[in-house]
Design a protein around this motif. Structure first.
Motif, short mmCIF file in Angstrom:
data_model
loop_
_atom_site.label_atom_id
_atom_site.label_comp_id
_atom_site.label_asym_id
_atom_site.label_seq_id
_atom_site.Cartn_x
_atom_site.Cartn_y
_atom_site.Cartn_z
N PHE A 197 0.84 -1.20 0.00
CA PHE A 197 0.00 0.00 0.00
C PHE A 197 0.87 1.25 0.00
O PHE A 197 0.65 2.19 -0.78
N ALA A 198 1.87 1.25 0.88
CA ALA A 198 2.76 2.42 0.94
C ALA A 198 3.48 2.60 -0.40
O ALA A 198 3.62 3.72 -0.90
N ALA A 199 3.92 1.49 -0.99
CA ALA A 199 4.64 1.56 -2.28
C ALA A 199 3.73 2.11 -3.37
O ALA A 199 4.15 2.91 -4.22
N ALA A 200 2.47 1.68 -3.35
CA ALA A 200 1.53 2.17 -4.36
C ALA A 200 1.26 3.65 -4.17
O ALA A 200 1.18 4.42 -5.14
N ALA A 201 1.13 4.08 -2.91
CA ALA A 201 0.89 5.50 -2.64
C ALA A 201 2.07 6.34 -3.10
O ALA A 201 1.90 7.40 -3.71
N VAL A 202 3.28 5.85 -2.83
CA VAL A 202 4.48 6.57 -3.28
C VAL A 202 4.51 6.63 -4.81
O VAL A 202 4.86 7.65 -5.41
N SER A 203 4.08 5.56 -5.44
CA SER A 203 4.09 5.50 -6.92
C SER A 203 3.18 6.57 -7.53
O SER A 203 3.48 7.10 -8.59
N VAL A 204 2.05 6.85 -6.87
CA VAL A 204 1.13 7.84 -7.45
C VAL A 204 1.42 9.25 -6.93
O VAL A 204 0.62 10.15 -7.12
N GLY A 205 2.56 9.43 -6.29
CA GLY A 205 3.00 10.79 -5.98
C GLY A 205 3.03 11.16 -4.52
O GLY A 205 3.48 12.24 -4.16
N PHE A 206 2.56 10.26 -3.64
CA PHE A 206 2.66 10.56 -2.21
C PHE A 206 4.11 10.40 -1.76
O PHE A 206 4.74 9.39 -2.11
N ASP A 207 4.61 11.36 -1.03
CA ASP A 207 5.97 11.22 -0.48
C ASP A 207 5.85 10.75 0.96
O ASP A 207 5.00 11.24 1.70
N LEU A 208 6.73 9.85 1.34
CA LEU A 208 6.75 9.49 2.76
C LEU A 208 7.12 10.75 3.53
O LEU A 208 7.99 11.51 3.10
N VAL A 209 6.47 10.95 4.63
CA VAL A 209 6.73 12.16 5.43
C VAL A 209 8.16 12.12 5.95
O VAL A 209 8.68 11.04 6.27
N GLU A 210 8.75 13.29 6.04
CA GLU A 210 10.17 13.37 6.35
C GLU A 210 10.58 12.59 7.60
O GLU A 210 11.58 11.91 7.62
N GLU A 211 9.74 12.66 8.62
CA GLU A 211 10.14 11.98 9.86
C GLU A 211 9.58 10.57 9.96
O GLU A 211 9.49 9.99 11.04
N THR A 212 9.22 10.01 8.80
CA THR A 212 8.75 8.62 8.80
C THR A 212 9.82 7.71 9.37
O THR A 212 10.97 7.77 8.96
N PRO A 213 9.44 6.92 10.34
CA PRO A 213 10.45 5.99 10.87
C PRO A 213 10.82 4.93 9.83
O PRO A 213 11.82 4.26 9.96
N GLY A 214 9.99 4.84 8.76
CA GLY A 214 10.27 3.82 7.75
C GLY A 214 9.97 2.47 8.32
O GLY A 214 8.94 1.88 8.07
N VAL A 215 10.86 2.03 9.14
CA VAL A 215 10.65 0.75 9.80
C VAL A 215 10.97 0.93 11.27
O VAL A 215 12.01 1.46 11.61
#
Lengths: 228, 170
Positions: free
Chosen positions: A20-38
């Motif tokens: 889901f996150a990958a698809a959102a990034v693909s359509v232009g959503f940027d992960l928020v700067e302080e995203t812990p990622g994992v």
């Protein structure tokens, strides 16, 4: 305001959540700067064990342009409606009877297009779409459809709308393949982040205390035993 | 193309089947002389190995089983020395597939990389390390299964219908 996409936000499957996150990034959503990622989150009740995946968070903006992340979540759960809206596009373009209908289509087009791309990514994530080898048609098609709404605005007569509907149909599949390639690349990148999970742990402590973050280092194992 | 047709989007495949144990597996499990390994089952307990049937063989090939690509010399070496380069990976693949319902083999055909990762995690979790007791047990179980295949192709060879080499894809 940002939203954390959780395991349970979409489903209980880790790959699903990364998807889901990958698809959102693909359509232009940027992960928020302080995203812990994992970030693995453990607590007294949920102790760390070797190979235990723990938790993972991707922070996404609530919206990107006119697209709401909640709408994308609906498409992720049920992609069929978005695909049906897309299937109806050529006929709607051809049959637009007046300027008002055409204007409505122009406004809707980008949303239908992006949601259809998202639906394809969802079905690809479920292994329900085959991805053939790359062709240059895909890049051209994607560029063409990115500007399609503008072309539609100028299609005042039936002949030009019919022509546009045909070129939409010709470019649609290659453009969708192009989206799937972007999705695959983003998925792999995020999945690689996941592999780094054991290298840092975030432990919830409760009682108003901030979470404890243990980065991997010489005393990692020692700290891990002490805090879990 | 008729623009009214439902064919704008990419072709969508049917949803995969639900997980189930097939009747062939059930019959095998109920029969005498079932192979077992002492680890890798639910909660780390022992697990009965199901037949290395067509689904599992194809899945094993998809997961990169070296045995299927072995040349004649390597095959002879295996029969002599009972080992070959890549046997550990092959053993993990085959025993993991046989320790699970045939639906896992079907999943391996759809998402091989994911299933291969799961197989390695399974072996890791079970504590299989080169040289330890579980490794020996894993290789022995694999040897039994592969031994059956070699024996069966050799039988065919004796009838003059098909040689073992041909059967192994050469």
């Amino acid at each position: 305001m940002d939203v954390g996409i959780g395991f349970r936000a979409v489903s209980g499957d880790k790959d699903d959540r990364i998807g889901f996150a990958a698809a959102a990034v693909s359509v232009g959503f940027d992960l928020v700067e302080e995203t812990p990622g994992v970030s693995n989150v453990y607590s007294e009740e949920n102790k760390y064990e070797p190979d235990k995946p723990g938790d993972i968070k991707y922070f996404l903006p609530l919206s990107k342009g006119a697209i709401e992340v909640s709408d994308l979540a609906k498409v992720w759960i049920d992609p069929s409606a978005a695909l049906n809206d897309a299937e109806a596009l050529p006929a709607r373009i051809k049959s637009a009877a007046n300027a008002q209908e055409l204007a409505a289509l122009c406004v809707e087009f980008d949303s239908i297009y992006i949601k259809a791309a998202f639906a394809h990514m969802r079905l690809f994530s479920l292994n329900r779409i085959k991805l053939p080898g790359h062709t240059s048609d895909e890049d051209n098609a994607s560029a063409y459809l990115d500007l399609f709404a503008r072309k539609l605005e100028d299609a005042h007569d039936k002949t030009s709308r019919t022509k546009l509907a045909k070129s939409l149909a010709a470019n649609w599949k290659p453009a969708m393949l192009s989206w799937l390639r972007a999705y695959r690349s983003n998925f792999l990148e995020l999945a690689n982040l996941w592999k780094e999970v054991p290298k840092s742990l975030k432990i919830k402590r409760g009682n108003g205390l901030p979470p404890l973050v243990l980065p991997q280092g010489p005393k990692f194992e020692q700290m891990l035993k002490r805090w879990t | 193309m008729d623009l009214g047709e439902q064919n704008l989007n990419l072709d969508i495949l049917e949803e995969p089947e639900e997980i189930q144990i097939d009747t062939q597996d059930e019959a095998f499990l109920k029969s005498d002389g079932v192979r077992k390994i002492s680890f890798g089952g639910p909660d780390g307990r022992d697990v009965k190995l199901q037949p290395f049937n067509t689904h599992r063989q194809v899945a094993a090939q998809k997961l990169g089983m070296e045995f299927f690509n072995m040349g004649e010399e390597a095959l002879e070496e295996f029969q002599e020395r009972e080992t070959y380069n890549g046997i550990f990976q092959d053993a993990v693949i085959v025993v993991y597939l046989c320790a699970h319902p045939v639906s896992l083999a079907k999943k391996a055909l759809r998402v091989p990389a994911k299933v291969m990762g799961e197989a390695l995690n399974w072996a890791e979790k079970a504590g299989v390390l080169v040289g330890n007791e579980k490794h020996g047990e894993l290789i022995a179980a694999f040897g039994d299964i592969i031994g059956d295949i070699i024996a069966s192709v050799a039988e065919i060879d004796q009838t003059g219908m098909q040689s073992a080499d041909e059967s192994l894809g050469k």
